[in-house]
Every structure is written in structure tokens, then in C-alpha cells.
Design a protein around this motif. Structure first.
Motif, PDB file in Angstrom:
ATOM      1  N   MET A 116       0.822  -1.187   0.000  1.00 32.19           N
ATOM      2  CA  MET A 116       0.000   0.000   0.000  1.00 32.19           C
ATOM      3  C   MET A 116       0.864   1.248   0.000  1.00 32.19           C
ATOM      4  O   MET A 116       0.604   2.181  -0.747  1.00 32.19           O
ATOM      5  N   LYS A 117       1.892   1.287   0.870  1.00 32.93           N
ATOM      6  CA  LYS A 117       2.771   2.452   0.931  1.00 32.93           C
ATOM      7  C   LYS A 117       3.494   2.652  -0.390  1.00 32.93           C
ATOM      8  O   LYS A 117       3.676   3.781  -0.839  1.00 32.93           O
ATOM      9  N   ILE A 118       3.896   1.577  -1.017  1.00 35.55           N
ATOM     10  CA  ILE A 118       4.601   1.674  -2.296  1.00 35.55           C
ATOM     11  C   ILE A 118       3.672   2.237  -3.366  1.00 35.55           C
ATOM     12  O   ILE A 118       4.074   3.084  -4.160  1.00 35.55           O
ATOM     13  N   ALA A 119       2.428   1.800  -3.374  1.00 36.43           N
ATOM     14  CA  ALA A 119       1.467   2.309  -4.358  1.00 36.43           C
ATOM     15  C   ALA A 119       1.227   3.801  -4.160  1.00 36.43           C
ATOM     16  O   ALA A 119       1.185   4.571  -5.121  1.00 36.43           O
ATOM     17  N   LEU A 120       1.073   4.238  -2.900  1.00 36.55           N
ATOM     18  CA  LEU A 120       0.879   5.664  -2.632  1.00 36.55           C
ATOM     19  C   LEU A 120       2.103   6.469  -3.012  1.00 36.55           C
ATOM     20  O   LEU A 120       1.988   7.562  -3.570  1.00 36.55           O
ATOM     21  N   LEU A 121       3.280   5.934  -2.743  1.00 34.27           N
ATOM     22  CA  LEU A 121       4.515   6.608  -3.121  1.00 34.27           C
ATOM     23  C   LEU A 121       4.613   6.724  -4.635  1.00 34.27           C
ATOM     24  O   LEU A 121       4.967   7.776  -5.163  1.00 34.27           O
ATOM     25  N   ALA A 122       4.265   5.679  -5.349  1.00 37.94           N
ATOM     26  CA  ALA A 122       4.307   5.704  -6.813  1.00 37.94           C
ATOM     27  C   ALA A 122       3.336   6.742  -7.370  1.00 37.94           C
ATOM     28  O   ALA A 122       3.669   7.494  -8.289  1.00 37.94           O
ATOM     29  N   ILE A 123       2.139   6.816  -6.800  1.00 30.32           N
ATOM     30  CA  ILE A 123       1.159   7.815  -7.254  1.00 30.32           C
ATOM     31  C   ILE A 123       1.678   9.216  -6.964  1.00 30.32           C
ATOM     32  O   ILE A 123       1.608  10.106  -7.809  1.00 30.32           O
ATOM     33  N   GLY A 124       2.222   9.416  -5.774  1.00 29.03           N
ATOM     34  CA  GLY A 124       2.766  10.726  -5.414  1.00 29.03           C
ATOM     35  C   GLY A 124       3.893  11.144  -6.325  1.00 29.03           C
ATOM     36  O   GLY A 124       3.960  12.290  -6.773  1.00 29.03           O
ATOM     37  N   LEU A 125       4.786  10.218  -6.654  1.00 29.21           N
ATOM     38  CA  LEU A 125       5.892  10.543  -7.558  1.00 29.21           C
ATOM     39  C   LEU A 125       5.385  10.839  -8.960  1.00 29.21           C
ATOM     40  O   LEU A 125       5.896  11.731  -9.635  1.00 29.21           O
ATOM     41  N   THR A 126       4.382  10.109  -9.402  1.00 26.03           N
ATOM     42  CA  THR A 126       3.804  10.358 -10.722  1.00 26.03           C
ATOM     43  C   THR A 126       3.189  11.743 -10.785  1.00 26.03           C
ATOM     44  O   THR A 126       3.400  12.493 -11.731  1.00 26.03           O
ATOM     45  N   LEU A 127       2.437  12.116  -9.752  1.00 21.43           N
ATOM     46  CA  LEU A 127       1.819  13.441  -9.724  1.00 21.43           C
ATOM     47  C   LEU A 127       2.866  14.538  -9.645  1.00 21.43           C
ATOM     48  O   LEU A 127       2.756  15.565 -10.304  1.00 21.43           O
ATOM     49  N   ALA A 128       3.898  14.334  -8.843  1.00 25.11           N
ATOM     50  CA  ALA A 128       4.944  15.343  -8.710  1.00 25.11           C
ATOM     51  C   ALA A 128       5.705  15.522 -10.013  1.00 25.11           C
ATOM     52  O   ALA A 128       6.132  16.624 -10.350  1.00 25.11           O
ATOM     53  N   ALA A 129       5.873  14.456 -10.767  1.00 26.32           N
ATOM     54  CA  ALA A 129       6.610  14.538 -12.031  1.00 26.32           C
ATOM     55  C   ALA A 129       5.752  15.042 -13.174  1.00 26.32           C
ATOM     56  O   ALA A 129       6.255  15.433 -14.204  1.00 26.32           O
ATOM     57  N   SER A 130       4.444  15.046 -12.987  1.00 24.42           N
ATOM     58  CA  SER A 130       3.534  15.476 -14.041  1.00 24.42           C
ATOM     59  C   SER A 130       3.667  16.971 -14.282  1.00 24.42           C
ATOM     60  O   SER A 130       3.578  17.759 -13.356  1.00 24.42           O
ATOM     61  N   PRO A 131       3.875  17.406 -15.532  1.00 24.65           N
ATOM     62  CA  PRO A 131       4.046  18.829 -15.804  1.00 24.65           C
ATOM     63  C   PRO A 131       2.784  19.624 -15.572  1.00 24.65           C
ATOM     64  O   PRO A 131       2.822  20.813 -15.368  1.00 24.65           O
ATOM     65  N   ALA A 132       1.612  19.000 -15.582  1.00 21.69           N
ATOM     66  CA  ALA A 132       0.367  19.739 -15.421  1.00 21.69           C
ATOM     67  C   ALA A 132       0.103  20.124 -13.971  1.00 21.69           C
ATOM     68  O   ALA A 132      -0.608  21.075 -13.702  1.00 21.69           O
ATOM     69  N   VAL A 133       0.673  19.392 -13.027  1.00 20.60           N
ATOM     70  CA  VAL A 133       0.430  19.678 -11.625  1.00 20.60           C
ATOM     71  C   VAL A 133       1.154  20.969 -11.258  1.00 20.60           C
ATOM     72  O   VAL A 133       2.333  21.108 -11.474  1.00 20.60           O
ATOM     73  N   GLY A 134       0.411  21.912 -10.689  1.00 19.12           N
ATOM     74  CA  GLY A 134       1.025  23.147 -10.237  1.00 19.12           C
ATOM     75  C   GLY A 134       1.228  24.181 -11.325  1.00 19.12           C
ATOM     76  O   GLY A 134       1.733  25.244 -11.050  1.00 19.12           O
ATOM     77  N   GLN A 135       0.858  23.880 -12.546  1.00 23.01           N
ATOM     78  CA  GLN A 135       1.019  24.851 -13.626  1.00 23.01           C
ATOM     79  C   GLN A 135      -0.306  25.535 -13.895  1.00 23.01           C
ATOM     80  O   GLN A 135      -1.366  24.924 -13.830  1.00 23.01           O
ATOM     81  N   ALA A 136      -0.217  26.823 -14.208  1.00 23.44           N
ATOM     82  CA  ALA A 136      -1.418  27.583 -14.514  1.00 23.44           C
ATOM     83  C   ALA A 136      -1.977  27.142 -15.863  1.00 23.44           C
ATOM     84  O   ALA A 136      -1.240  26.764 -16.766  1.00 23.44           O
ATOM     85  N   SER A 137      -3.285  27.196 -15.977  1.00 19.17           N
ATOM     86  CA  SER A 137      -3.974  26.766 -17.183  1.00 19.17           C
ATOM     87  C   SER A 137      -4.710  27.941 -17.822  1.00 19.17           C
ATOM     88  O   SER A 137      -5.664  28.472 -17.245  1.00 19.17           O
ATOM     89  N   ALA A 138      -4.280  28.329 -19.023  1.00 16.94           N
ATOM     90  CA  ALA A 138      -4.961  29.398 -19.757  1.00 16.94           C
ATOM     91  C   ALA A 138      -6.391  28.980 -20.105  1.00 16.94           C
ATOM     92  O   ALA A 138      -7.306  29.810 -20.084  1.00 16.94           O
ATOM     93  N   GLU A 139      -6.593  27.709 -20.380  1.00 19.32           N
ATOM     94  CA  GLU A 139      -7.936  27.213 -20.705  1.00 19.32           C
ATOM     95  C   GLU A 139      -8.868  27.379 -19.508  1.00 19.32           C
ATOM     96  O   GLU A 139     -10.007  27.832 -19.638  1.00 19.32           O
ATOM     97  N   ASN A 140      -8.377  27.005 -18.338  1.00 17.04           N
ATOM     98  CA  ASN A 140      -9.150  27.206 -17.113  1.00 17.04           C
ATOM     99  C   ASN A 140      -9.377  28.692 -16.872  1.00 17.04           C
ATOM    100  O   ASN A 140     -10.449  29.110 -16.445  1.00 17.04           O
ATOM    101  N   GLY A 141      -8.347  29.495 -17.125  1.00 14.96           N
ATOM    102  CA  GLY A 141      -8.442  30.937 -16.941  1.00 14.96           C
ATOM    103  C   GLY A 141      -9.503  31.563 -17.828  1.00 14.96           C
ATOM    104  O   GLY A 141     -10.203  32.493 -17.410  1.00 14.96           O
TER     105      GLY A 141
END
Length: 115
Positions: free
Chosen positions: A1-26
Motif C-alpha cells: 500500500m505504501k509503495i502504491a501511494l509513493l508511486a502515485i505521489g511521484l507520478t503526480l509530482a513529475a507530471s508537468p500539469a500539476v502546479g502549472q497555470a492553465s490558460a484554458e481554465n483561466g
């Protein structure tokens, strides 16, 4: 379970869309919060003397977008310690969280002419 959560967290952290502003949303935020008076798409605003978003870049110098939005168009993230926040004489103040502000700025920047 911890490994799966860590993998998801690393995937989200590495994702370029996370934390970036979205002109479409804007654009959606602009339509909802400002579209009653300003043209978000097109060149004619519902309120004739409200500048269309496509021409807002002409009202601020390069890098001056924050100053324009702080002229009472967006409520400050935190109220000032003294007095009242600056207000625009004819505009209601939009209340946006940090992510929404970033998205709106990304949208407005996307409308600037390419230099």
C-alpha cells in the motif's frame, strides 16, 4: 500500500500539469467572473466601455499584469492590515483563490501579442 501511494505521489509530482497555470481554465474563469461586462471571446463587450480581454494587454506594460489586477479587479488574497483594499470605481471585485488567479493570468498572458 505504501509503495502504491509513493508511486502515485511521484507520478503526480513529475507530471508537468500539476502546479502549472492553465490558460484554458483561466478563460472559463474570465467568462464566469467577467464575461457579463467584458468580451472574453470576440471584440465587442456586453458593456460598451468595458475593454475586451483581447485588448487588455494594451492597458499594462509588460510584466504589469499583477498591478492591473490589483487595481481592485481581484480581491487581495488577504485583507490589508489597515484601511480597505483598492477598488475599481465601476467593477465588482472578483474573489479568486491562488490557483484561479494564476489561471486567469495565464489566460490574459496568452492573449498578449507574441514578441
Amino acid at each position: 500500500m505504501k509503495i502504491a501511494l509513493l508511486a502515485i505521489g511521484l507520478t503526480l509530482a513529475a507530471s508537468p500539469a500539476v502546479g502549472q497555470a492553465s490558460a484554458e481554465n483561466g478563460e472559463r474563469i474570465a467568462q464566469r467572473a467577467c464575461g457579463g461586462c467584458h468580451a472574453v471571446r470576440g471584440s465587442r463587450s456586453p458593456l460598451p466601455d468595458a475593454p475586451p480581454f483581447a485588448r487588455l494587454h494594451a492597458r499594462y506594460r509588460q510584466g504589469g499584469l499583477d498591478a492591473l489586477l490589483d487595481e481592485g479587479m481581484l480581491a487581495p488574497p488577504q485583507p490589508p492590515e489597515e484601511g480597505s483594499p483598492r477598488t475599481h470605481p465601476r467593477m465588482p471585485m472578483a474573489r479568486l483563490d491562488d490557483d484561479q488567479r494564476a489561471d486567469l493570468k495565464a489566460y490574459l498572458k496568452s492573449l498578449e501579442p507574441k514578441r
